[in-house]
Design an enzyme around this catalytic site. Structure first.
Site, mmCIF file in Angstrom:
data_model
loop_
_atom_site.group_PDB
_atom_site.id
_atom_site.type_symbol
_atom_site.label_atom_id
_atom_site.label_comp_id
_atom_site.label_asym_id
_atom_site.label_seq_id
_atom_site.Cartn_x
_atom_site.Cartn_y
_atom_site.Cartn_z
ATOM 1 N N TYR A 104 100.799 -9.404 -39.302
ATOM 2 C CA TYR A 104 100.202 -9.897 -37.873
ATOM 3 C C TYR A 104 101.108 -11.147 -37.412
ATOM 4 O O TYR A 104 101.836 -11.866 -38.123
ATOM 5 C CB TYR A 104 98.839 -10.184 -38.268
ATOM 6 C CG TYR A 104 98.282 -11.146 -39.040
ATOM 7 C CD1 TYR A 104 98.285 -12.456 -38.602
ATOM 8 C CD2 TYR A 104 97.915 -10.836 -40.286
ATOM 9 C CE1 TYR A 104 97.931 -13.676 -39.760
ATOM 10 C CE2 TYR A 104 97.363 -11.849 -41.256
ATOM 11 C CZ TYR A 104 97.597 -13.185 -40.830
ATOM 12 O OH TYR A 104 97.139 -14.234 -41.736
ATOM 13 N N ASP A 138 64.692 6.751 -47.037
ATOM 14 C CA ASP A 138 63.845 7.755 -47.100
ATOM 15 C C ASP A 138 63.540 8.062 -48.792
ATOM 16 O O ASP A 138 64.785 7.829 -49.420
ATOM 17 C CB ASP A 138 64.062 8.970 -46.308
ATOM 18 C CG ASP A 138 65.502 9.557 -46.618
ATOM 19 O OD1 ASP A 138 66.451 8.796 -47.268
ATOM 20 O OD2 ASP A 138 65.820 10.660 -46.361
ATOM 21 N N HIS A 186 97.247 -14.862 -49.979
ATOM 22 C CA HIS A 186 98.003 -14.168 -48.662
ATOM 23 C C HIS A 186 98.779 -15.026 -47.859
ATOM 24 O O HIS A 186 98.482 -16.126 -47.702
ATOM 25 C CB HIS A 186 96.706 -13.795 -48.096
ATOM 26 C CG HIS A 186 96.923 -13.354 -46.715
ATOM 27 N ND1 HIS A 186 97.847 -12.549 -46.181
ATOM 28 C CD2 HIS A 186 96.487 -14.034 -45.297
ATOM 29 C CE1 HIS A 186 97.969 -12.382 -44.942
ATOM 30 N NE2 HIS A 186 97.121 -13.384 -44.381
#
Length: 815
Positions: free
Chosen positions: A259, A543, A225
């Protein structure tokens, strides 16, 4: 295991250091942390991580991890230097689509308790003056987000662990994992062997290598990256000191996969805008050399578009250039979540992998709780190492899906949006017939599952189905509403093959299941029981439906691979019980609707009358030429059966029912109709409506608990609890606006303040209302009470309703 076991942690990156700190703080002080590189700039991802911490996530669990990380690192320092600075976070929208996404993200923040504000463009520019105001439409501000100094935080936590007795040893390369009798025994290194009762691999992108030594496939892909730093930015001159580094919020420009953060007078830029760059571990250098192994050479050509986009958003960069950059290696998984938990076939070998700095302390806390206390206090089902089906562990699958996750890391993703490849991977025996009917498939756990059928577009009910908003109408069709009404009015076929089926056999099977579940299973052969799996603290792990098909044979309808893992881990050592996954070799059709008996009875000699085949009963029969195990139960609230047969007979079963059902108006129906129908009946979906964080009484499932049946796992934690003791409830809401269909995870406001969050939601075509189930404080969960659901920034009025909304007398099922 001893009260204070010998623990060896592999990897002294930020996760290993955080785990050493959390374990020793809980009294486990015989902890050795082994690192192949130097301490503490180990050469892994932590060593080059830019340290941006944004807390808000669509996952409640991941948000809780990040919030704990912020709280813990904010209180840490190393030799007087900060480990975390709350400079705040700012995400900007430059497209209308992103504006709407930021509204949705604001809802997540409110649901999970993160301070956040939606800003207009002027407010964004005031908060971050380097922004080009003309590029920005809106923003999302989180004041408590900020910058983590990963190496400082790692060393600060390591020092605390060392002070409690832990050892941290650098330059120890792990070469093997020793085991005996199915348990881990020692970690072998090039510097010697370290006996261990517990081994935790926190090796980051080296995790697959360590996992292989323990016979474990660790499904992650190391990928590069890009990160770059500019030359000095004149507009930043004098604003930041070397000590504090930054003063403006960390910034995300997700419309361009970027960013930004300040490095004193420079700007650091991270980019996901480039092609996926998977890394072969064989080509990664060993730590300790002149070049950090996790920092690959910068490929400037890949960064060029990102650089141009950066200068557009931040015009102050126009007079600068990229001074330095690298392609840093991080870990990516197939679903974007970490890998946490114990290996299924080697007890005592644990992993905490694919964890970024943002979530490091939170993950370490959860894993330490898991080890020391026996259970994490945070729901980890999204992160559990054992969540994957076997087909999802194929190296090619892991590689492709992980690369796609890299591509989509900043994309606007719909909750129902499936991965594009590799598909189809798992199909039921009915797949060909479904394609002929124009099935629109989505995907879950590798299975292709029809959500509606285009062949039903001409059903008369379609014309009366109300529309819905743009977001909720994605991966939806009004055909689903027609299928729902056809189920209520006539009869429909539902493919239930994707649901996990386990066979539990042996002379100890009944006692085994009795201990692990909450309901009474000591019933005659032919009985079916709805029951729960609890953990030791009384939290609902799952469940189940359990059918007793023989004296020592049970079929268990489960929720996924975690149930198989749980049952397998609790098997008695005397081999009196066997558990086998029979899903792939079998298939299931749900036949439901008021005409279900008219469909199946003429096809069989068995008595399918109400008197002859009662509710929650099972029997073997033949439908035409097809042997089936029929179970009379219904997840949609209508008369009918689940019909199980072997996979080879599946197509014949479909054809037999299809030919016989056409004169009755039989339709094939998909998951979208199914979800609507089950919410009208108030039926819960584990993992969505409830998790291990909830007890049965809070979830409205106290009827499935038999405290008088004898001992069972979790029983002690339920003593003294009941419907009257709960402080929160899973609650049914009806929205005022019938076109306002929400999707789940939206915040619910009571008296103007966020008080809970939505779990499941759908439009109820039978009741003619938009339904949302939500967790609310008991005081607010009173029928008739008015609340508001925040949906894309709008407060939608809703009313607490008495459940179930449909057929509360159960007359339609029991006829």
């Amino acid at each position: 295991m001893t009260a204070h076991p010998k623990v060896v942690i592999v990897g002294a990156g930020i996760v290993g250091c955080a785990l050493g700190d959390e374990l020793t703080a809980r009294g486990w002080t015989d902890v050795t942390v082994l690192e192949q590189g130097p301490l503490f700039a180990t050469g892994g991802s932590s060593s080059h991580a830019p340290g941006l911490v944004f807390q808000t996530n669509s996952s409640k669990t991941m948000t809780e991890f990040a919030r704990y990380t912020v709280d813990k690192y904010s209180a840490l320092s190393l030799d007087g230097q900060w480990c975390f600075r709350k400079v705040g976070g700012l995400e900007v929208a430059t497209t209308p689509e992103r504006v709407e996404e930021l509204k949705r993200k604001h809802g997540y923040a409110a649901s999970w308790g993160v301070r956040a504000h939606l800003l207009d463009a002027d407010q964004c520019a005031e908060l971050h003056p380097l922004l080009d105001r003309s590029q920005v439409l809106a923003g999302f501000h989180t004041p408590d987000d900020g910058l983590a100094k990963a190496l400082r935080a790692a060393e600060a936590q390591a020092r605390r662990a060392i002070a409690r007795g832990a050892r941290f040893l650098g330059h120890h390369t792990v070469t093997g994992i020793d085991s005996a009798h199915g348990r881990v025994a020692a970690v072998v290194t090039d510097q010697g062997t370290f006996p261990a009762d517990v081994v935790v691999s926190c090796a980051g992108f080296w995790g697959p290598r360590i996992g292989r030594m323990a016979g474990l496939a660790v499904p992650l892909v190391p990928m590069a990256h890009q990160y770059a730093r500019t030359t000095p930015v004149p507009a930043l001159a004098g604003h930041n000191s070397e000590l504090l580094e930054a003063s403006k919020p960390i910034l995300r420009h997700q419309d361009r996969d970027l960013y930004f953060r300040e490095h004193v007078d420079r700007i650091g830029i991270g980019s996901y805008a480039h092609r996926p760059m998977p890394v072969d571990l064989a080509e990664v250098a060993a730590p300790g050399g002149p070049v950090m192994p996790s920092m690959k050479a910068f490929t400037a050509e890949d960064f060029e578009p990102a650089w141009n986009d950066s200068k557009t958003l931040l015009p102050a960069l126009a007079g600068t250039k990229v001074e330095e950059g690298f392609n840093g290696i991080f870990s990516f998984t197939t679903d974007g979540f970490p890998l946490l938990g114990e290996a299924p076939e080697l007890r005592g070998f644990w992993v905490a992998e694919a964890v970024w700095v943002t979530h490091s302390a939170g993950v370490a806390q959860a894993v330490a709780e898991w080890l020391v206390e026996g259970r994490p206090r945070t729901d980890l089902h999204e992160c559990d190492l054992n969540r994957f089906e076997q087909v999802q562990l194929a190296p090619s699958y892991v590689h492709r899906r992980s690369c796609q996750n890299f591509v989509e890391v900043y994309d606007i993703l719909h909750p129902l949006q499936p991965m594009a490849e590799p598909r189809p991977l798992r199909v039921s025996p009915f797949h060909t017939r479904q394609r002929e009917l124009g099935a629109v498939f989505l995907e879950a756990s590798g299975w292709e599952r029809p959500h509606w059928y285009e062949a039903n577009a001409d059903l008369p009910e379609v014309a009366g189905i109300p529309g819905r908003g743009e977001w909720a109408s994605r991966y939806w069709s009004p055909i689903a509403g027609a299928e729902s009404l056809a189920t209520r009015e006539r009869v429909a076929l539902y493919d239930m093959t994707a649901l996990k089926r386990l066979e539990v056999t042996g002379p100890g099977a009944l006692g085994f299941l009795q201990y692990l579940t909450t309901n009474q299973l000591d019933k005659p052969v032919g009985s079916v029981t709805y029951t729960l799996l609890l953990d030791e603290a009384g939290g609902v792990r799952s469940d189940l439906t359990v059918a007793r098909l023989g004296e020592h044979r049970f079929q268990v309808g489960a929720n996924g691979n975690l149930d198989l893992d749980w049952l397998t881990r609790h098997l008695p050592e005397d081999s009196t019980v066997q558990v086998r996954d029979i899903t792939a070799g079998t298939c299931c059709l749900g036949v439901w609707g008021p005409l279900a008996r008219e469909l199946v009875q003429p096809l069989t000699d068995a008595d399918f009358s109400h008197r002859g085949f009662g509710y929650f009963k099972a029997r073997h029969a033949y439908l035409g030429n097809v042997p089936v195990t029929a179970m009379r139960l219904s997840y949609v609230g209508e008369l009918g059966w689940e019909l199980y047969t072997t996979a080879d007979a599946g197509p014949r079963l479909w054809d037999t029912l299809w030919r016989a059902g056409r004169p009755l108006g039989l339709v094939a129906a998909g998951r979208s109709a199914f979800n609507s129908l089950r919410l009208e009946k108030g039926y819960r979906s584990w993992g969505t409506d409830l998790t291990v964080e909830h007890n049965p009484y809070e979830a409205g499932l106290g009827f499935a608990v038999r405290m008088d049946k004898g001992d069972f796992l979790g029983r002690d934690a339920l003593v003294g609890l009941g419907e009257e003791t709960v402080s929160r409830r899973l609650t049914c809401l009806l929205l005022d606006d019938p076109q306002a269909v929400v999707m789940g995870k939206e915040p619910v406001y009571v008296d103007g303040a966020p008080a809970g969050y939505v779990t499941s939601a759908a439009y109820g075509y039978t009741v003619g209302r938009s339904i949302a189930y939500a967790w609310l404080p008991t005081a607010a969960a009173v029928p008739g009470n008015r609340v508001h659901v925040e949906y894309f920034g709008e407060r939608l009025p809703a009313t607490v309703a008495q459940e179930p909304l449909f057929d509360p007398e159960m007359a339609r099922i029991r006829r």
